[in-house]
Every structure is written in C-alpha cells, then in structure tokens.
Enzyme design. Structure first.
Site, PDB file in Angstrom:
ATOM      1  N   ASP A  31       8.228 -42.700  -6.691  1.00  0.00           N
ATOM      2  CA  ASP A  31       7.223 -42.924  -7.725  1.00  0.00           C
ATOM      3  C   ASP A  31       6.457 -44.202  -7.388  1.00  0.00           C
ATOM      4  O   ASP A  31       6.948 -45.314  -7.587  1.00  0.00           O
ATOM      5  CB  ASP A  31       7.920 -43.046  -9.089  1.00  0.00           C
ATOM      6  CG  ASP A  31       6.931 -43.253 -10.224  1.00  0.00           C
ATOM      7  OD1 ASP A  31       5.764 -43.633  -9.952  1.00  0.00           O
ATOM      8  OD2 ASP A  31       7.314 -43.036 -11.383  1.00  0.00           O
ATOM      9  N   GLU A  81       8.544 -63.860  13.322  1.00  0.00           N
ATOM     10  CA  GLU A  81       9.717 -63.028  13.602  1.00  0.00           C
ATOM     11  C   GLU A  81       9.271 -61.692  14.193  1.00  0.00           C
ATOM     12  O   GLU A  81      10.068 -60.796  14.370  1.00  0.00           O
ATOM     13  CB  GLU A  81      10.597 -62.874  12.370  1.00  0.00           C
ATOM     14  CG  GLU A  81       9.964 -62.204  11.174  1.00  0.00           C
ATOM     15  CD  GLU A  81      10.282 -60.718  11.092  1.00  0.00           C
ATOM     16  OE1 GLU A  81       9.374 -59.942  11.408  1.00  0.00           O
ATOM     17  OE2 GLU A  81      11.404 -60.371  10.702  1.00  0.00           O
ATOM     18  N   CYS A 113      11.372 -65.871   7.538  1.00  0.00           N
ATOM     19  CA  CYS A 113      10.076 -66.140   6.910  1.00  0.00           C
ATOM     20  C   CYS A 113       9.722 -67.615   6.797  1.00  0.00           C
ATOM     21  O   CYS A 113       8.727 -67.961   6.179  1.00  0.00           O
ATOM     22  CB  CYS A 113      10.040 -65.508   5.529  1.00  0.00           C
ATOM     23  SG  CYS A 113      10.155 -63.703   5.571  1.00  0.00           S
ATOM     24  N   THR A 201      20.056 -59.998  -1.257  1.00  0.00           N
ATOM     25  CA  THR A 201      18.949 -60.866  -0.861  1.00  0.00           C
ATOM     26  C   THR A 201      18.405 -61.704  -2.019  1.00  0.00           C
ATOM     27  O   THR A 201      17.650 -62.619  -1.806  1.00  0.00           O
ATOM     28  CB  THR A 201      17.779 -60.040  -0.275  1.00  0.00           C
ATOM     29  OG1 THR A 201      17.390 -59.077  -1.244  1.00  0.00           O
ATOM     30  CG2 THR A 201      18.185 -59.337   0.999  1.00  0.00           C
ATOM     31  N   HIS A 234       7.843 -69.071  -1.294  1.00  0.00           N
ATOM     32  CA  HIS A 234       7.892 -67.891  -0.442  1.00  0.00           C
ATOM     33  C   HIS A 234       7.860 -66.669  -1.346  1.00  0.00           C
ATOM     34  O   HIS A 234       8.414 -66.678  -2.442  1.00  0.00           O
ATOM     35  CB  HIS A 234       9.143 -67.880   0.448  1.00  0.00           C
ATOM     36  CG  HIS A 234       9.221 -66.595   1.231  1.00  0.00           C
ATOM     37  ND1 HIS A 234       8.187 -66.184   2.035  1.00  0.00           N
ATOM     38  CD2 HIS A 234      10.158 -65.614   1.281  1.00  0.00           C
ATOM     39  CE1 HIS A 234       8.499 -65.005   2.562  1.00  0.00           C
ATOM     40  NE2 HIS A 234       9.689 -64.641   2.128  1.00  0.00           N
ATOM     41  N   LYS A 239       7.328 -60.780  -7.466  1.00  0.00           N
ATOM     42  CA  LYS A 239       8.140 -61.145  -8.637  1.00  0.00           C
ATOM     43  C   LYS A 239       9.003 -62.383  -8.431  1.00  0.00           C
ATOM     44  O   LYS A 239       9.094 -63.238  -9.304  1.00  0.00           O
ATOM     45  CB  LYS A 239       9.043 -59.963  -9.010  1.00  0.00           C
ATOM     46  CG  LYS A 239       8.257 -58.854  -9.681  1.00  0.00           C
ATOM     47  CD  LYS A 239       9.075 -58.202 -10.763  1.00  0.00           C
ATOM     48  CE  LYS A 239       8.195 -57.493 -11.776  1.00  0.00           C
ATOM     49  NZ  LYS A 239       8.869 -56.291 -12.310  1.00  0.00           N
ATOM     50  N   ARG A 243       9.626 -65.849 -10.830  1.00  0.00           N
ATOM     51  CA  ARG A 243      10.920 -66.138 -11.462  1.00  0.00           C
ATOM     52  C   ARG A 243      11.458 -67.501 -11.009  1.00  0.00           C
ATOM     53  O   ARG A 243      11.940 -68.277 -11.819  1.00  0.00           O
ATOM     54  CB  ARG A 243      11.913 -65.019 -11.123  1.00  0.00           C
ATOM     55  CG  ARG A 243      12.848 -64.723 -12.283  1.00  0.00           C
ATOM     56  CD  ARG A 243      13.522 -63.388 -12.114  1.00  0.00           C
ATOM     57  NE  ARG A 243      14.837 -63.554 -11.492  1.00  0.00           N
ATOM     58  CZ  ARG A 243      15.458 -62.597 -10.784  1.00  0.00           C
ATOM     59  NH1 ARG A 243      14.865 -61.427 -10.593  1.00  0.00           N
ATOM     60  NH2 ARG A 243      16.642 -62.821 -10.280  1.00  0.00           N
ATOM     61  N   ASN A 266       4.199 -59.032   1.920  1.00  0.00           N
ATOM     62  CA  ASN A 266       4.922 -60.208   2.406  1.00  0.00           C
ATOM     63  C   ASN A 266       4.574 -60.421   3.870  1.00  0.00           C
ATOM     64  O   ASN A 266       4.926 -59.606   4.720  1.00  0.00           O
ATOM     65  CB  ASN A 266       6.429 -59.978   2.246  1.00  0.00           C
ATOM     66  CG  ASN A 266       7.259 -61.132   2.814  1.00  0.00           C
ATOM     67  OD1 ASN A 266       6.736 -62.185   3.157  1.00  0.00           O
ATOM     68  ND2 ASN A 266       8.569 -60.909   2.905  1.00  0.00           N
ATOM     69  N   SER A 296      15.266 -66.016   5.586  1.00  0.00           N
ATOM     70  CA  SER A 296      16.589 -65.412   5.527  1.00  0.00           C
ATOM     71  C   SER A 296      17.457 -65.971   6.641  1.00  0.00           C
ATOM     72  O   SER A 296      16.960 -66.348   7.699  1.00  0.00           O
ATOM     73  CB  SER A 296      16.485 -63.900   5.683  1.00  0.00           C
ATOM     74  OG  SER A 296      15.904 -63.356   4.531  1.00  0.00           O
TER      75      SER A 296
END
Ligand SMILES: [Zn+2]
Lengths: 346, 132
Positions: A31, A81, A113, A201, A234, A239, A243, A266, A296
C-alpha cells in the site's frame, strides 16, 4: 580552539530523476500511501545511468569551491558508502576535476551515513592547526536498496560539499562525537546490497547515538535547544529526525528547513549535509545551527555553528529547495531499474 | 569494449576540466589541445588554457542506434557545442528535455561517467553538457 574556523563555501546537488514511493509499492504489492506516510517520504531522487557517487561529489565540490582558489585545498575527504571503486579513491578524481591536485592529501571515508561529517571534523582540525589552508569535505551517495527491501523505499541519491577554512561564513562553535560497535546495518565486501537489522535500527542505534552526541555537545558548550535557530539531523526517513528533535527540545519549525529526505529520500552520507546546505540557503548572520549526523555501525557527530556576516554573499546559486522542486522528471519502476542497474544484464 | 588505459589517463585533464590550449602568438584557442598552431606553424607558442564551461548548441542529433557501450542510454543527444570563446566540441547532452535541445540553446558543462571498460575495468569520467 576552533576560533575563526568553519565553512567558507558549500554546494549541494540532487539528480534530476524521481520515483514516487507509491510506484515502488505498486511493483511489490504494498500500500503505497501507507508506506509513504509511515516513512514520511513522498519520492526519492534517482541517479542516472551515467551518474555515481563520484560524479555527484564532483558537481557538489565545484559549487562549493566556485569563489575560491581550489589550489589552496590541502586536504580532501570524500565520504560515501556507494563508491564506484572498492579500491581506488574517489577523492583523487574529485581533486583533479576541481583543480585541487596535486599538492594535497586526500582519502575516501566510509562510516555508513556519517562519513561526510567525519570529513568536516578532520578538515576543521587540520585548518585550525594550520596544517592546511583549506579542506574540502564531501558526502555523496547513490544509496543502494535491495529490490523489495524496506530500504528500497527510502534510499536516494545526492551529494553535498563543504569548503572549510579560516574567516568562515559559518563558524564552528564546537563538535562532539559518540561511537559504539552497533551492528544495525552493514554491507559485506563483494555484496551488492546492504543488510539491516529491522526494528533494531531505531532505539539502540539511531536514537541512542543521535541523542548521546547531541546531549554531549549541549553539555560541552553549555547550551540547550533554545540557543539554536536551526537543527539538522540525519534523516533515514522523514520521521526519525522530527522525533529526535522533539526529544531534545527542538520545535518542528527549527527542523523543517533542513529536513530534505521526504522529497529526495535518504541520501546516506549526504543526508545531514544536504540538510545543512539547505539551512545555509536561508540562515542570517548571528543565527546558530545544530547538526547531528548518524552512521550505522554506529556513531554520531554533533556540530554547532554560528552564521557570520559573509553568509548572504556566499549562498549557493541554487537553493536546496529549488533543486528539489524544479526541473525534475518522474520515472516508473522499470526505468528506475535500468538507471540503477538493478537488471542483471546491466 | 576495451579502452586503452593510458589514453583515458592522458586525456583526464581535458575531459575532467575542459583544459584546452591557446596559441600565445595569434591568440587562437583550441580544444582538444594541439601540439602545433596550424595558423602560426613554427612561430606558434602553445600553452594550456581553461576553456569556458558554458556555450550554445551549434548543431545536434538524436542517436537511436548507439555504439556498443552506449546502448542503454539511447536515445540520447549528441551535439556540437560552441563554447563562449568560439571553440567547438562534440559532446553528449544529458538531463535536458528534447524540446530544450535546439540550435542556439544555452548549455553548461556537467561531470558524468562517459564509459567503463566492463564491470571490473576502469571508469572514464568527463564532460557532458546540459541545457540551462
Ligand atoms: Zn597561432
């Protein structure tokens, strides 16, 4: 320690092609509206057949150095990367292409990143120490996502470059980093696509490192979110940065200018750097900027800046929000698969 | 298609940065660079020179039957671009709507991948142009 050291030029580039998340979702029977809303990403930028993280790095570097003598660059770090060569630096190609070679040191950096912000830190230290006149730090990626994997919905392409020197237009106040061994995302040698640890993650990876680096810099500088006019985080999706910002006390309004992932995906090493470039498109002298990258593996670099008088004259010719909105071409999944060489025969 | 590595390397300055040359005797610019000025012959004095990175389309064609190595980019535009100093060069035009690729259209240099030997070979980078 960092008196009078910072950014003296910058440039960001985004490839022209876009694919809507709904189009990717259509192919994999998901979806689209739900995926798009869940990630807060509408579309992602797609590098063309003849583009890679090296060509994007060169384009961004050319914008960043356009008003400066490239021969004065004493250090050049290319963070990515998605390097076109596993062995053979992108940095030396960029150095030749912008006229910085041969009297300089150069290397490619990799830290998922955040390789680009590590380059900025290294350049700032080298300029502050007097070791080099100018340093150029680049974050550039044509981010890879395995077809149908969650990452495919967000992995975009783009680059940003920052020329570091004395008498800056944006002065570094201070920097603080936080690094631990956290296997949340990786790509083994010879593997084509990265692997990731799903929900792992979020909390122990992105949030732990971003918040720790941010709090470390708050403490080191004796500041809080209230002291800054803009915050850039980053942005693996649209979202997480909102946050993280909220948890640190930044209003949404302070984050919006540097939140680019909803429009281009991203861009990995370039993500927080394109966000910072977007803030430099509008920041006024005296305003303060708070930046936290995340790579990461895992680590975060937090950097605090103050815009100086020369900023208006040094803005890039095309603002990030113009790059995002103007002259884009939408492609379907088949054309995207061709350009990103996701077909076996390419 | 195997390309000569020394050739790729020797041409990198002109392909990366549009470094041509100029004859200091008669003031004529050349791209690609020449060893001898055809106007002045022995009297000529050739020196490297940065070519302008902007110009206009002098002539163009849309390639449908691409040579090997470029098949997946077809159809694509090739053009003779006249740089601001009058020097003309042959180049690919990318990132441009077909409606914008016309004689006289203003173009600027971009940095792109030109070709690669194969998936393990060396990558040749260099200039292409786009409509502005
Ligand atoms: Zn001559």
């Amino acid at each position: 320690m960092f008196k009078n050291v910072g950014i003296i030029g910058y440039g960001a580039v985004v490839p022209r092609m876009r694919i809507k998340l709904e189009e990717i979702a259509r192919v994999w029977g998901k979806d689209g509206a739900k995926v798009s809303a869940g990630l807060n990403v509408r579309e992602k930028a797609v590098a063309a057949f003849d583009e890679d993280s090296c060509t994007l790095a060169v384009e961004a570097a050319r914008i960043a150095v356009r008003n400066h003598d490239a021969a004065r660059i004493g250090a050049l770090f290319a963070g990515s990367e998605s390097k076109p060569y596993a062995v053979k630096p992108t940095a030396s190609i960029v150095a030749d292409a912008i006229g910085a070679s041969p009297d300089l040191t150069a290397a490619d950096l990799e830290f998922a990143c955040k390789a680009g912000t590590v380059g900025m830190q290294a350049c700032m230290a080298m300029v502050a120490s007097g070791m080099v006149d100018y340093g150029l730090a680049i974050g550039s990626d044509t981010a890879q996502g395995r077809p149908a994997d969650a990452l495919e919905f967000s992995s975009g392409s783009g680059a940003a470059a920052f020329l570091i020197g004395k008498n800056p237009i944006v002065e570094l106040i201070d920097t603080f980093s936080f690094t631990t061994d956290t296997p949340d995302f990786w790509r083994r040698q010879h593997a084509e696509f990265p692997q990731h640890a799903g929900r792992f993650t979020g909390e122990p990876a992105y949030f732990k490192h971003v918040l720790s680096a941010a709090k470390g810099l708050f403490e080191k500088t004796g500041t809080t979110a209230k002291d800054y006019d803009f915050a850039v985080f980053h942005q693996p999706n649209g979202k997480f940065p909102l946050r993280a910002g909220e948890m640190l006390g930044f209003e949404k309004e302070k984050i919006k200018q540097g939140l680019i992932t909803p429009f281009i995906g991203n861009t990995y090493s370039a993500a927080s750097m394109i966000g910072l470039a977007s803030v430099l498109d509008v920041v006024k002298p005296g305003q303060k900027i708070f930046v936290v990258s995340y790579g990461s593996g895992a680590g975060s670099d937090a950097l605090a800046f103050e815009a100086k008088k020369g900023i208006e004259a040094a803005r890039q010719p095309e603002a990030v929000f113009d790059l995002i909105g103007r002259d884009k071409v939408y492609v379907d999944y088949a054309v995207y698969a061709k350009h990103r060489r996701k077909l076996k025969t390419l | 298609m195997r390309h000569a590595l020394p050739l790729i390397w020797r041409k990198s300055l002109e392909r990366y940065r549009l470094i041509g040359c100029s004859c200091e005797n008669c003031g004529t610019d050349y791209f690609p660079p020449r060893k001898v000025c055809p106007k002045c012959r022995r009297k000529g004095k050739i020196a490297p020179k940065q070519m302008p990175t902007e110009g206009k389309v002098y002539s163009y064609s849309l390639v449908h039957a691409a040579p090997s190595g470029f098949e997946f980019e077809a159809p694509y535009h090739v053009a003779i671009v006249e740089l601001a100093n009058g020097v003309r060069l042959l180049t690919q035009i990318v990132d441009s709507d077909a409606a914008k690729v016309k004689i006289g259209a203003p173009v600027k240099m971009v940095f792109r991948k030109i070709f690669e030997d194969d998936c393990e070979g060396v990558i040749a980078y260099g200039y292409k142009f786009k409509a502005v």
